[in-house]
Design a protein around this motif. Structure first.
Motif, PDB file in Angstrom:
ATOM      1  N   ALA A  93       0.834  -1.208   0.000  1.00 11.92           N
ATOM      2  CA  ALA A  93       0.000   0.000   0.000  1.00 11.92           C
ATOM      3  C   ALA A  93       0.866   1.254   0.000  1.00 11.92           C
ATOM      4  O   ALA A  93       0.574   2.234  -0.707  1.00 11.92           O
ATOM      5  N   GLY A 127       2.137   1.805  -3.418  1.00 10.05           N
ATOM      6  CA  GLY A 127       1.086   2.354  -4.268  1.00 10.05           C
ATOM      7  C   GLY A 127       0.874   3.839  -4.030  1.00 10.05           C
ATOM      8  O   GLY A 127       0.744   4.628  -4.977  1.00 10.05           O
ATOM      9  N   VAL A 128       0.829   4.235  -2.763  1.00  8.22           N
ATOM     10  CA  VAL A 128       0.647   5.651  -2.435  1.00  8.22           C
ATOM     11  C   VAL A 128       1.828   6.465  -2.963  1.00  8.22           C
ATOM     12  O   VAL A 128       1.651   7.560  -3.524  1.00  8.22           O
ATOM     13  N   ASP A 188       1.419   7.103  -6.604  1.00 16.87           N
ATOM     14  CA  ASP A 188       0.432   8.135  -6.906  1.00 16.87           C
ATOM     15  C   ASP A 188       0.964   9.530  -6.588  1.00 16.87           C
ATOM     16  O   ASP A 188       0.626  10.502  -7.273  1.00 16.87           O
ATOM     17  N   LEU A 190      -5.370   9.212  -5.345  1.00 14.28           N
ATOM     18  CA  LEU A 190      -5.111   7.778  -5.273  1.00 14.28           C
ATOM     19  C   LEU A 190      -5.977   7.060  -6.291  1.00 14.28           C
ATOM     20  O   LEU A 190      -7.171   7.326  -6.402  1.00 14.28           O
ATOM     21  N   ASN A 191      -5.368   6.163  -7.060  1.00 13.24           N
ATOM     22  CA  ASN A 191      -6.157   5.390  -8.013  1.00 13.24           C
ATOM     23  C   ASN A 191      -6.821   4.212  -7.313  1.00 13.24           C
ATOM     24  O   ASN A 191      -6.533   3.908  -6.157  1.00 13.24           O
ATOM     25  N   THR A 210      -4.566   1.438  -5.752  1.00 12.01           N
ATOM     26  CA  THR A 210      -3.929   1.864  -4.506  1.00 12.01           C
ATOM     27  C   THR A 210      -4.924   1.831  -3.362  1.00 12.01           C
ATOM     28  O   THR A 210      -4.603   1.398  -2.242  1.00 12.01           O
ATOM     29  N   CYS A 211      -6.155   2.283  -3.631  1.00 16.85           N
ATOM     30  CA  CYS A 211      -7.179   2.287  -2.579  1.00 16.85           C
ATOM     31  C   CYS A 211      -7.503   0.877  -2.107  1.00 16.85           C
ATOM     32  O   CYS A 211      -7.759   0.660  -0.918  1.00 16.85           O
ATOM     33  N   LEU A 262      -5.363  -1.613  -2.014  1.00 17.42           N
ATOM     34  CA  LEU A 262      -4.241  -1.992  -1.153  1.00 17.42           C
ATOM     35  C   LEU A 262      -4.331  -1.309   0.215  1.00 17.42           C
ATOM     36  O   LEU A 262      -4.077  -1.929   1.246  1.00 17.42           O
ATOM     37  N   VAL A 263      -4.704  -0.036   0.207  1.00 15.40           N
ATOM     38  CA  VAL A 263      -4.856   0.691   1.469  1.00 15.40           C
ATOM     39  C   VAL A 263      -5.958   0.046   2.310  1.00 15.40           C
ATOM     40  O   VAL A 263      -5.815  -0.126   3.525  1.00 15.40           O
TER      41      VAL A 263
END
Length: 201
Positions: A45, A48-49, A52, A87-88, A91-92, A94-95
C-alpha cells in the motif's frame, strides 16, 4: 466512486476484472496469516501511495503510467493538475486491505474484503447495463445496489458468517457504495462492512 461519463462500459468491465483478480490479495492474507500478511500488504500500500504521489509531481512518470494503465483508470483518478495527489482504485484497494488487516482479525477482514470486491464489481456491471432507477445524480442505481447486496450476501454466507451479520454487512456496504462519499468507496465499503461483521459476527 460513481462512474465517469467518459468511462466506457468496456473499460468498466476491464476494471472490474481487476477487482476479481484483486481477490488474490485478501486470500493470500488468509493463507500467509497475521501478522506477516498485514506487514506485506502495508508495504504494498505504501508503494502504491508513493506511486500516486510521484504521478502528481513527476510528469514523465505520470506519462508512463498513463501509457500503461490509462485505459483502466477513470478520468477523475488522474493527477494532471500540478501537485494534485489522487489515489487510483488499485492503490485504494491496497490501502483498504492494509487498514482492514490492522483493524480486524483476518477472520473478519478477509470476508469483508472479498465481499466488497465482488459486490462492487456486480453493482457496477448491473448498474451500468440494467440500471433504470437512479439514486440521486451520482451514477448509482437501485438495480446496482440490489446486485451489491446479493453478491455480498452470497460471499459472506459462503464464509460461514451468522445471517444477522451477513445482512447487516451487505446492507452497510450497499449504502456506503451508493453514497457520494469523499472517501473512495474501495476503502469505505470494506471497512464499513468489516465493522459490522466485527460487531455482529
Amino acid at each position: 466512486m460513481a462512474a465517469d461519463a467518459a468511462f466506457s462500459f468496456r473499460a468498466e468491465l476491464g476494471r472490474k476484472a481487476l477487482h476479481v483478480l484483486a481477490l488474490g490479495i485478501p486470500l493470500s492474507m488468509a493463507w500467509i496469516g497475521a501478522p506477516l500478511a498485514v506487514w506485506i500488504v502495508t508495504a504494498a500500500a505504501l508503494i502504491g501511495v508513493t506511486g500516486d504521489v510521484l504521478r502528481a509531481v513527476w510528469p514523465r512518470f505520470r506519462a508512463l503510467i498513463r501509457t500503461i494503465f490509462g485505459g483502466l483508470m477513470r478520468p477523475s483518478e488522474w493527477s494532471d493538475a500540478a501537485g494534485r495527489i489522487t489515489l487510483n482504485g488499485a492503490t485504494c484497494v491496497l490501502v483498504a486491505c492494509a487498514l482492514a488487516g490492522w483493524l480486524f482479525p483476518l477472520a473478519v477482514a478477509v470476508p469483508a474484503l472479498c465481499a466488497a470486491l465482488l459486490a462492487d464489481a456486480a453493482a457496477a456491471i448491473v448498474g451500468r447495463r440494467l440500471g433504470r432507477h437512479p439514486w440521486g445524480n451520482h451514477g448509482r442505481t437501485a438495480e446496482g445496489s440490489a446486485a451489491f447486496v446479493i453478491m455480498a450476501a452470497v460471499v459472506l454466507v459462503g464464509a460461514g458468517l451468522p445471517l444477522v451479520a451477513v445482512g447487516g454487512a451487505a446492507l452497510m456496504g450497499a449504502v456506503l457504495e451508493a453514497l457520494p462519499l469523499s472517501l473512495n468507496d474501495n476503502i469505505a465499503v470494506p471497512l464499513g462492512m468489516g465493522t459490522v461483521l466485527a460487531v455482529l459476527g
